[in-house]
Design a protein around this motif. Structure first.
Motif, short mmCIF file in Angstrom:
data_model
loop_
_atom_site.label_atom_id
_atom_site.label_comp_id
_atom_site.label_asym_id
_atom_site.label_seq_id
_atom_site.Cartn_x
_atom_site.Cartn_y
_atom_site.Cartn_z
N MET A 134 0.82 -1.20 0.00
CA MET A 134 0.00 0.00 0.00
C MET A 134 0.87 1.26 0.00
O MET A 134 0.38 2.36 -0.25
N ALA A 135 2.16 1.10 0.26
CA ALA A 135 3.07 2.24 0.13
C ALA A 135 3.07 2.76 -1.30
O ALA A 135 3.30 3.94 -1.55
N ILE A 174 10.73 7.29 -0.97
CA ILE A 174 10.48 7.57 -2.38
C ILE A 174 10.83 6.39 -3.28
O ILE A 174 10.12 6.10 -4.25
N ALA A 175 11.91 5.69 -2.98
CA ALA A 175 12.32 4.57 -3.83
C ALA A 175 11.39 3.38 -3.64
O ALA A 175 10.87 2.82 -4.61
N TYR A 176 11.17 2.99 -2.39
CA TYR A 176 10.34 1.81 -2.12
C TYR A 176 8.91 2.01 -2.61
O TYR A 176 8.35 1.14 -3.29
N ALA A 177 8.31 3.15 -2.27
CA ALA A 177 6.92 3.40 -2.66
C ALA A 177 6.79 3.44 -4.18
O ALA A 177 5.83 2.91 -4.75
N THR A 178 7.75 4.05 -4.85
CA THR A 178 7.73 4.10 -6.31
C THR A 178 7.84 2.70 -6.90
O THR A 178 7.12 2.35 -7.86
N SER A 179 8.71 1.89 -6.34
CA SER A 179 8.89 0.53 -6.85
C SER A 179 7.63 -0.30 -6.67
O SER A 179 7.26 -1.10 -7.54
N LYS A 180 6.94 -0.13 -5.54
CA LYS A 180 5.75 -0.93 -5.29
C LYS A 180 4.55 -0.45 -6.10
O LYS A 180 3.66 -1.23 -6.43
#
Length: 301
Positions: free
Chosen positions: A246-247, A256-262
């Motif tokens: 849900m990020a 920013i990196a994790y949420a964008t990747s997910k």
């Protein structure tokens, strides 16, 4: 979580204490309010147990944080270890026999990121249901493999240690599975990397690239190669589950990196589900829930 129930709670009094009555037999996923709600009254109506509680929706950096203040008395509440899952910090819930044993008997599954908490739990649950499991991870999964073999001696378990970002290695290990088992029924495409928890202006390009390489490129390579096996096997088809988050929808700060990747994984899932449906391959994603993303819940797979 049932969408209607989540919507009702969020829309009622967002970010405040919410009073509600919950039928725990109908919605067991809400119970025992782990690290969550304060239960102040329980009622019985026929075979159904209702609890009236305060649900606190907190604000966390990644997922919502819940403060536990559950009070109960084992004797007064007529609780027993045999009938209830009991945790004195977070509460209790009635044990339900939800497992339909051997649902995955004679199935072959690959679990990536098998050394992580999600991967390990999924591998164990698949094995519990009769599945043979191939464990993929950057680190050795021999300990988990041996543990599963000991508990389920009539099933097959293998440990493959390699980097899913290496396309040649993914192709090699996928082909090894097909040559040995002649099929591949299930993929839990779970391997991932969270990356730094830091403000955007301070985020390094190297770590951003690493997150994308593992969470997006690696996940794509695995999905594609496994899908090719599922397409050519007889009978054709299979099931793929990608670990999104849900990020990727709620857009939490400092990720920013994790949420964008997910977010990419979620869209990858939707597109792949359309592309692969003619080959009887189902593609879905699992996402963690956060209240920040509740307003966009209708867009969640």
């Amino acid at each position: 979580m049932p969408k209607a129930s989540v919507k009702r709670l969020i829309d009622n009094k967002k970010d405040k204490l919410i009073d509600f009555v919950l039928d725990i037999e109908k919605y067991p996923e809400f119970v025992p309010f782990c690290e969550g709600s304060k239960v102040y009254e329980r009622k019985q109506k026929g075979d159904l147990t209702f609890i009236i509680a305060d649900l606190t929706i907190g604000k966390g950096p990644f997922v919502d944080t819940y403060k536990s203040d559950v009070k109960f008395n084992k004797k007064e509440d007529n609780l027993s270890d045999a009938n209830y899952e009991i945790n004195f910090k977070s509460g209790f819930c009635k044990k339900n026999d939800t497992s339909q044993m051997n649902r995955f008997k004679n199935k072959i599954a690959v679990v990536t990121g098998a050394n992580g908490d999600f991967g390990k739990f999924c591998a164990e649950k698949l094995a519990e249901e009769g599945c043979s499991v191939i464990l993929w991870d950057l680190e050795s999964t021999e300990t988990l493999k041996c543990s599963l073999k000991k508990r389920y001696p009539n099933q097959r378990f293998e440990s493959h240690q390699f980097n899913i970002c290496n396309e040649q290695e993914v192709v090699k290990h996928t082909n090894l599975i097909f040559s040995e088992f002649k099929k591949l029924d299930i993929l839990f495409n779970n391997a991932g990397y969270q990356g730094d928890f830091i403000n955007t202006i301070e985020y390094s390009t190297d770590d951003f690239q690493k997150v994308m390489d593992i969470n997006v490129i690696g996940a794509f390579i695995v999905l594609r190669e496994v899908a090719n096996i599922m397409k050519k096997q007889e009978p054709q088809g299979g099931a793929i589950v990608n670990t999104a988050s849900m990020a990727g929808i709620g857009a939490p700060p400092n990720m920013i990196a994790y949420a964008t990747s997910k977010a990419a994984v979620k869209h990858m899932t939707v597109i792949a589900s359309k592309d692969l449906s003619p080959f009887n391959i189902r593609v879905n994603s699992c996402l963690l829930y956060t209240s920040d993303a509740a307003d966009e819940e209708d867009s969640v797979d």
